[in-house]
Design an enzyme around this catalytic site. Structure first.
Site, mmCIF file in Angstrom:
data_model
loop_
_atom_site.group_PDB
_atom_site.id
_atom_site.type_symbol
_atom_site.label_atom_id
_atom_site.label_comp_id
_atom_site.label_asym_id
_atom_site.label_seq_id
_atom_site.Cartn_x
_atom_site.Cartn_y
_atom_site.Cartn_z
ATOM 1 N N SER A 152 38.260 43.837 44.538
ATOM 2 C CA SER A 152 39.293 43.883 43.501
ATOM 3 C C SER A 152 40.197 45.096 43.698
ATOM 4 O O SER A 152 40.899 45.194 44.698
ATOM 5 C CB SER A 152 38.647 43.862 42.123
ATOM 6 O OG SER A 152 39.610 43.662 41.117
ATOM 7 N N ASP A 306 46.775 43.177 40.740
ATOM 8 C CA ASP A 306 45.921 43.994 41.590
ATOM 9 C C ASP A 306 45.673 43.225 42.892
ATOM 10 O O ASP A 306 46.124 42.087 43.040
ATOM 11 C CB ASP A 306 44.642 44.390 40.858
ATOM 12 C CG ASP A 306 43.724 43.218 40.571
ATOM 13 O OD1 ASP A 306 44.201 42.071 40.565
ATOM 14 O OD2 ASP A 306 42.520 43.444 40.334
ATOM 15 N N ASP A 308 43.415 41.449 44.350
ATOM 16 C CA ASP A 308 42.869 40.083 44.380
ATOM 17 C C ASP A 308 43.463 39.214 43.278
ATOM 18 O O ASP A 308 43.035 38.075 43.079
ATOM 19 C CB ASP A 308 41.341 40.093 44.309
ATOM 20 C CG ASP A 308 40.797 40.543 42.964
ATOM 21 O OD1 ASP A 308 41.428 41.403 42.324
ATOM 22 O OD2 ASP A 308 39.736 40.049 42.545
ATOM 23 N N ASP A 310 43.438 39.133 40.031
ATOM 24 C CA ASP A 310 42.778 38.703 38.792
ATOM 25 C C ASP A 310 43.182 39.572 37.604
ATOM 26 O O ASP A 310 42.790 39.297 36.474
ATOM 27 C CB ASP A 310 41.256 38.642 38.941
ATOM 28 C CG ASP A 310 40.587 39.994 39.148
ATOM 29 O OD1 ASP A 310 41.303 40.991 39.410
ATOM 30 O OD2 ASP A 310 39.348 40.059 39.066
#
Length: 556
Positions: A152, A306, A308, A310
């Site tokens: 992440s 961000d 990734d 999410d």
């Protein structure tokens, strides 16, 4: 460092299937043998135990050793998860996704081959994609589980292994006691050398999964009657060197929005994250390039995912801010999205937020005849709330489409916030004005956060223990009416959280971060006196004052 640890490290290096981590470990061993204390300490830490598998899966620095993220640890984790799935149902399946971080694709392919070799149908997504696509794919494909290889917004040196469960879990992240069951099976699998694991050939998903995600996410965008002048809204977007751009552009094109203005230096996936010190849109400096471009283009809004995708960050023009832009807090965005969901709900459904997120969502829910649920920290709990309409966590995580994805989703949140902003823009208003309207109707809810990053992890439990033993009696001139330890049964055993309730209605929550080496403090204050702008200023002043009072407690 003992000779036994050095021998264990040498044996690992011989068996390590990754030439990069093997070479790094061999160099560290040679340095330690030559008297390098730092190299010896690094080896000792890398081999002092196993990287802990929990509800967030695995997350850590990429390096050799059982206490790091590497190909051996990923294969062991996959063998343990495969054993769990095989014991759970007769014909299990798993879908595997990955992002643009160092090692992500290799880890994903290793995992898929181990799953296939263990008798689990393994389906690899066709290319690097956002985490929400993997969460979506678990439900869309009817898979038993999902694995997303990502860290992440962690530092560039890290990677991770995130697990979802299908079936009755509906594609949510794992929760206790499942994490402990899987961890025990990983431990058992680690007794066998990974070179001896049977391997199989995984399937590769076609474009249908991604196409379905794009269509489902676009459907929550513009209302049936399209906005007359959506193109007048100029929006700068950055994926922060992550994997969000392709999917965001496809979703917005299908929803009918004009193209975004993309920060060119951050458009392509790059696991080195060369333009940011820390790939987290919450961190100072992360949006500097976006703000400079937005100023140059006279933009109305900045949106950022961000790495990734999410999470979602939102920044609005603000002449008083140093760069002319102010990043909205996760709570502000959460309240805007929650109010939007409440107005469309017609009195049915549930709004939810984690316990450290703004209590303002509860006030909004009550005003619209909706139930409000506070959950434990972590989106694995928010996503599992029955009859959920909308849920959020203050750390920029929002779930606006629970019928599609049972996890935070920065792409769908972007679609909704952009739709709200475009509708307001058409009426001559803005997100800033909408926050004032919210304060007028419900009161101002302001929040802030203080965090201390540590290098010595022992400081975290020591800080929490000190606050438990000697809680403050007052903060910023307000008496502490209650100091509650939420880890105790009488408070529901919610977790390692301390809650201080002040006599002016403010609230302070202290907890260790679940994903980073930090102690985090969450501060909430409210005001219902005066005009909307006065309410906001009064609540903000209280947050700032309490933050100054809290800082010495974390560094003592």
């Amino acid at each position: 460092m003992t000779a036994d640890v050095l021998d264990t490290a040498r044996a690992w290096a011989v068996a390590d299937p990754d030439p990069a981590t093997r070479a790094e470990l061999e160099a560290a061993i040679a340095a330690a043998e030559g008297g390098d204390a730092a190299a010896a300490a690094e080896i000792a830490d890398a081999f002092r135990g196993r990287l802990q598998f929990g509800t967030a899966g695995l997350r850590g620095a990429i390096a050799a050793g059982p206490n790091r993220m590497n190909r051996v640890v990923v294969q062991q984790a996959s063998a343990g998860l495969a054993a769990f799935l095989v014991g759970r149902e007769p014909q299990p399946s798993v879908v595997i996704g990955w992002d643009g971080r160092r090692g992500s694709e290799e880890f994903a392919r290793d995992a898929a081959e181990v799953f296939a070799g263990a008798g689990v149908r393994a389906i690899l997504l066709p290319r690097l994609l956002p985490t929400p696509v993997t969460a979506f794919a678990v439900r869309h494909l009817g898979a038993s589980a999902g694995v997303m290889v990502t860290a992440s917004h962690n530092p560039p040196a890290d990677n991770g292994y995130k697990v979802y469960l299908g079936g009755a879990d509906e594609g949510s992240q794992i929760v206790p006691p499942v994490d402990g069951e899987i961890a025990a099976l990983i431990e058992a699998a680690a007794a066998t050398p990974v070179a001896d694991y049977p391997r199989g050939e995984p399937e590769v998903a076609g474009s249908g999964v991604w196409d379905a995600y794009v269509a489902a996410t676009a459907a929550i965008g513009l209302p049936p009657t399209e906005l007359d002048d959506a193109s007048a809204l100029t929006v700068v977007y950055t994926p922060l060197h992550g994997v969000g751009l392709e999917t965001v552009e496809a979703v917005l094109a299908e929803a009918g929005f004009p193209p975004l203005v993309v920060v060119p230096e951050q458009a392509e996936p790059d696991g080195a994250f060369p333009t940011v010190a820390f790939p987290n849109p919450e961190e100072p400096g992360a949006l500097d390039l976006a703000m400079a471009l937005a100023t140059e283009r006279g933009a109305d809004l900045i949106l950022a995912n961000d790495p990734d995708a999410d999470r979602l960050a939102v920044a609005v023009p603000d002449r008083a801010a140093p760069a002319g832009w102010r990043m909205l807090t996760g709570n502000e965005v959460g309240l805007l999205l929650g109010w939007d969901a409440a107005r469309a709900a017609r009195g049915q459904g549930v709004l939810a937020a984690s316990i450290v997120s703004s209590p303002g969502l509860g006030v909004i829910a009550a005003a619209h005849g909706l139930e409000f649920v506070q959950t434990l920290t972590g989106f694995k709990w928010v996503s599992r709330v029955p009859d959920l309409l909308f849920g959020f966590e203050e750390a920029l995580g929002y779930l606006v489409n629970p019928g599609t994805v049972r996890d935070k989703d920065g792409v769908s949140a972007l679609v909704r916030i952009l739709t709200i902003a475009a509708e307001l823009h058409e009426r001559g208003s803005s997100l800033t004005e909408e926050l004032l309207a919210l304060a007028a109707e419900f009161g101002a809810f302001e929040s802030g956060q203080v965090s201390v990053r540590v290098t010595d992890l022992a400081r975290i439990p020591a800080t929490m223990a000190a606050l438990r033993a000697d809680p403050p009696s007052q903060l910023a001139g307000a008496a502490v009416l209650a100091a509650d330890d939420l880890s105790l049964p009488e408070h529901g055993a919610i977790g390692d959280i301390l809650r201080f309730t002040l006599d002016d209605g403010s609230r302070v929550m202290v907890r260790p971060s679940g994903t980073e080496p930090k102690v985090k403090v969450y501060i909430d204050a409210t005001s219902t006196e005066g005009a909307p702008a006065q309410r906001v200023r009064a609540a903000r002043a209280r947050v700032d004052a309490i933050a100054e009072a809290v800082r010495p407690l974390l560094t003592a």
